[in-house]
Design an enzyme around this catalytic site. Structure first.
Site, PDB file in Angstrom:
ATOM      1  N   ASP A 105       0.822  -1.220   0.000  1.00  0.00           N
ATOM      2  CA  ASP A 105       0.000   0.000   0.000  1.00  0.00           C
ATOM      3  C   ASP A 105       0.851   1.264   0.000  1.00  0.00           C
ATOM      4  O   ASP A 105       0.686   2.146  -0.845  1.00  0.00           O
ATOM      5  CB  ASP A 105      -0.914   0.040   1.236  1.00  0.00           C
ATOM      6  CG  ASP A 105      -2.080  -0.946   1.140  1.00  0.00           C
ATOM      7  OD1 ASP A 105      -2.419  -1.348   0.011  1.00  0.00           O
ATOM      8  OD2 ASP A 105      -2.630  -1.298   2.201  1.00  0.00           O
TER       9      ASP A 105
ATOM     10  N   ARG B  30       0.383   5.019  17.225  1.00  0.00           N
ATOM     11  CA  ARG B  30      -0.046   6.025  16.235  1.00  0.00           C
ATOM     12  C   ARG B  30       0.282   7.458  16.609  1.00  0.00           C
ATOM     13  O   ARG B  30       0.748   8.227  15.765  1.00  0.00           O
ATOM     14  CB  ARG B  30      -1.536   5.865  15.916  1.00  0.00           C
ATOM     15  CG  ARG B  30      -1.926   4.485  15.388  1.00  0.00           C
ATOM     16  CD  ARG B  30      -1.040   4.039  14.278  1.00  0.00           C
ATOM     17  NE  ARG B  30      -1.397   2.741  13.720  1.00  0.00           N
ATOM     18  CZ  ARG B  30      -0.622   2.028  12.932  1.00  0.00           C
ATOM     19  NH1 ARG B  30       0.573   2.470  12.606  1.00  0.00           N
ATOM     20  NH2 ARG B  30      -1.014   0.871  12.472  1.00  0.00           N
TER      21      ARG B  30
ATOM     22  N   ASP C 269      -7.034   3.643  12.934  1.00  0.00           N
ATOM     23  CA  ASP C 269      -5.700   4.224  12.821  1.00  0.00           C
ATOM     24  C   ASP C 269      -5.661   5.537  12.048  1.00  0.00           C
ATOM     25  O   ASP C 269      -4.907   6.441  12.373  1.00  0.00           O
ATOM     26  CB  ASP C 269      -4.729   3.201  12.234  1.00  0.00           C
ATOM     27  CG  ASP C 269      -4.423   2.096  13.235  1.00  0.00           C
ATOM     28  OD1 ASP C 269      -4.413   2.396  14.444  1.00  0.00           O
ATOM     29  OD2 ASP C 269      -4.209   0.953  12.812  1.00  0.00           O
TER      30      ASP C 269
ATOM     31  N   SER D 139      -3.988  -9.153   8.172  1.00  0.00           N
ATOM     32  CA  SER D 139      -3.426  -7.814   8.301  1.00  0.00           C
ATOM     33  C   SER D 139      -2.790  -7.740   9.685  1.00  0.00           C
ATOM     34  O   SER D 139      -3.455  -7.993  10.694  1.00  0.00           O
ATOM     35  CB  SER D 139      -4.543  -6.776   8.153  1.00  0.00           C
ATOM     36  OG  SER D 139      -4.151  -5.589   8.791  1.00  0.00           O
TER      37      SER D 139
HETATM   38  N1  ARG Z   1      -7.959  -3.030  16.307  1.00  0.00           N
HETATM   39  C1  ARG Z   1      -6.719  -2.508  16.742  1.00  0.00           C
HETATM   40  C2  ARG Z   1      -6.832  -1.028  17.008  1.00  0.00           C
HETATM   41  O1  ARG Z   1      -7.707  -0.387  16.516  1.00  0.00           O
HETATM   42  C3  ARG Z   1      -5.593  -2.779  15.776  1.00  0.00           C
HETATM   43  C4  ARG Z   1      -5.735  -2.140  14.426  1.00  0.00           C
HETATM   44  C5  ARG Z   1      -4.715  -2.565  13.415  1.00  0.00           C
HETATM   45  N2  ARG Z   1      -4.770  -3.978  13.207  1.00  0.00           N
HETATM   46  C6  ARG Z   1      -4.154  -4.653  12.244  1.00  0.00           C
HETATM   47  N3  ARG Z   1      -4.253  -5.936  12.256  1.00  0.00           N
HETATM   48  N4  ARG Z   1      -3.466  -4.052  11.302  1.00  0.00           N
HETATM   49  O2  ARG Z   1      -6.007  -0.510  17.713  1.00  0.00           O
END
Ligand code: ARG
Length: 393
Positions: free
Chosen positions: A13, A93, A122, A174
């Site tokens: 990506d 983040r 995110d 992911s």
């Molecule tokens: N659900 C988690 C959050 O919102 C992780 C998000 C990212 N997850 C991932 N498998 N890329 O903090």
């Protein structure tokens, strides 16, 4: 827009995003990659970013900053979203947002960009973070804008433009990983009834492979900080990494949950967080020894709120800062040692001691050494129960 700082992971990506931003907006793209616990090869990352057209590549090892300024406060806050998720991804983040802004200022860029999808948390965390720190910067989210509808289309695009992509087969999931934990979603995990297959896990051993004999480790805390494992002093980063190894070996820290995203979707995600699981447990055990009942019970309410703030992308908010001060205000008493038993996927506290302990054996004992004034109990109970005597039966 002239110059864009892109949070770059090295994946398909963000690699396509470098070129896409250039083509769509005619802007120069500078890539920024943060190391927070995922093993990545610097040279490879740099080559990939360059092949996609990045004019410059920043690669920063942020493990220490992440551990000390994001993980530690969340440990003190006992921040577990919806009671379970230690927030590894969510805590990373705001740090990425901070660095995007820092680099944008240094490079005199007018825009930052990220590769988050348009339906997750995110994007909110990064963008709310950037806006809180530098409201004037433009923000670009290519994945919300571009027309690619599948991985295949992106691969074709990358090939057409000579963008290097990983030769290794893409995981069916992911995955986001840092020292505080691994988040895994998508693929078969999207059916909340299906048990996660073993290949979804990468740092914790499956329960039928963990050692049959349990192992006990001690963790020393000083002023709220975990400082040593089995008496051996370690930096916060090394200590977390070590607990991930040991805990992972015993299958500790697997979490399988359906959670409520900020954007209104329920999603099924699994997490692996051995160190976070053990440290939350151990730090909590020490607090129950050294803090009085009122403080202990009240802070639990704030933990819930704190976890929401982090999860909802409000790290850079006055309430988070104020809560941090609250949780920090009594950590000087959280010193001592906790004994944790690891066995077949579980971590259990089996002992705790502290020079600030409020526990009194003389008060607690049922033996002849008892010093508790039982005669005072009768009057206390009469008055405690008084309001309820008058209630109609
Ligand atoms: N659900 C988690 C959050 O919102 C992780 C998000 C990212 N997850 C991932 N498998 N890329 O903090």
């Amino acid at each position: 827009m002239k110059k864009v700082i892109l949070a770059y992971s090295g994946g398909l990506d963000t690699s396509c995003a470098v070129r896409w931003i250039q083509d769509t907006y005619g802007a120069q793209v500078i890539c920024f990659s943060a190391f927070m616990g995922e093993a990545k090869n610097r040279n490879e990352l740099r080559l990939k970013a360059r092949s996609a057209g990045a004019s410059k590549v920043y690669i920063e090892d942020l493990k220490k900053e992440f551990a000390e300024n994001f993980v530690r406060p969340s440990l003190w806050a006992h921040a577990l979203y919806e009671g379970q998720y230690p927030l590894a991804t969510a805590l990373g983040r705001p740090l990425i947002a901070k660095w995007l802004v820092q680099i944008a200022v240094k490079e005199k860029a007018d825009c930052v960009a990220h590769g988050c999808s348009g339906k997750g948390n995110d994007q909110v965390r990064i963008e709310a973070g950037v806006r809180a720190l530098h409201p004037k910067l433009k923000i670009l989210a290519p994945l919300r804008e571009w027309a690619f509808t599948s991985r295949g289309e992106e691969i074709d695009y990358a090939k057409k433009h000579g963008i290097k992509i990983s030769a290794t087969k893409k995981s069916p999931y992911s995955i986001d990983k840092n020292i505080w934990g691994v988040s895994v979603e998508a693929g078969v995990l999207e059916d909340p009834w299906k048990a996660p297959p073993e290949d979804a896990y990468s740092v914790t051993q499956s329960l039928d492979r963990t050692p049959s004999a349990p192992r006990t480790v001690t963790i020393d805390f000083e002023g709220g900080n975990p400082i040593a494992i089995n008496g051996k002093r370690l930096s916060l980063v090394s200590l977390i990494e070590r607990l991930n190894q040991v805990g992972g070996h015993y299958g500790v820290g697997r979490i399988d949950m359906v959670e409520n995203r900020l954007v209104g979707i329920k999603s099924r995600e699994i997490y692996e967080a051995p160190a976070a699981t053990i440290l939350h447990l151990a730090h909590g055990a020490l607090e129950s020894l050294v803090l009085d009942r009122e403080l202990l019970h009240y802070k639990r309410l704030l933990s819930e709120k704190y976890a929401e703030l982090v999860y909802f992308g409000l790290w850079y908010s006055p309430l988070r800062e104020a809560l941090d001060e609250f949780f920090a205000s009594y950590q000087d008493r959280v010193s001592g040692t906790v004994k944790v038993k690891l066995a077949r996927g579980t971590a259990t506290v089996v002992g705790r001691k502290s020079e600030h302990s409020l526990y009194s054996e003389k008060l607690a004992t049922y033996s002849a050494q008892d010093e508790f004034d039982r005669s005072a109990a009768e009057g206390f109970i009469k008055i405690w129960g008084l309001p309820y005597e008058r209630r109609k039966k």
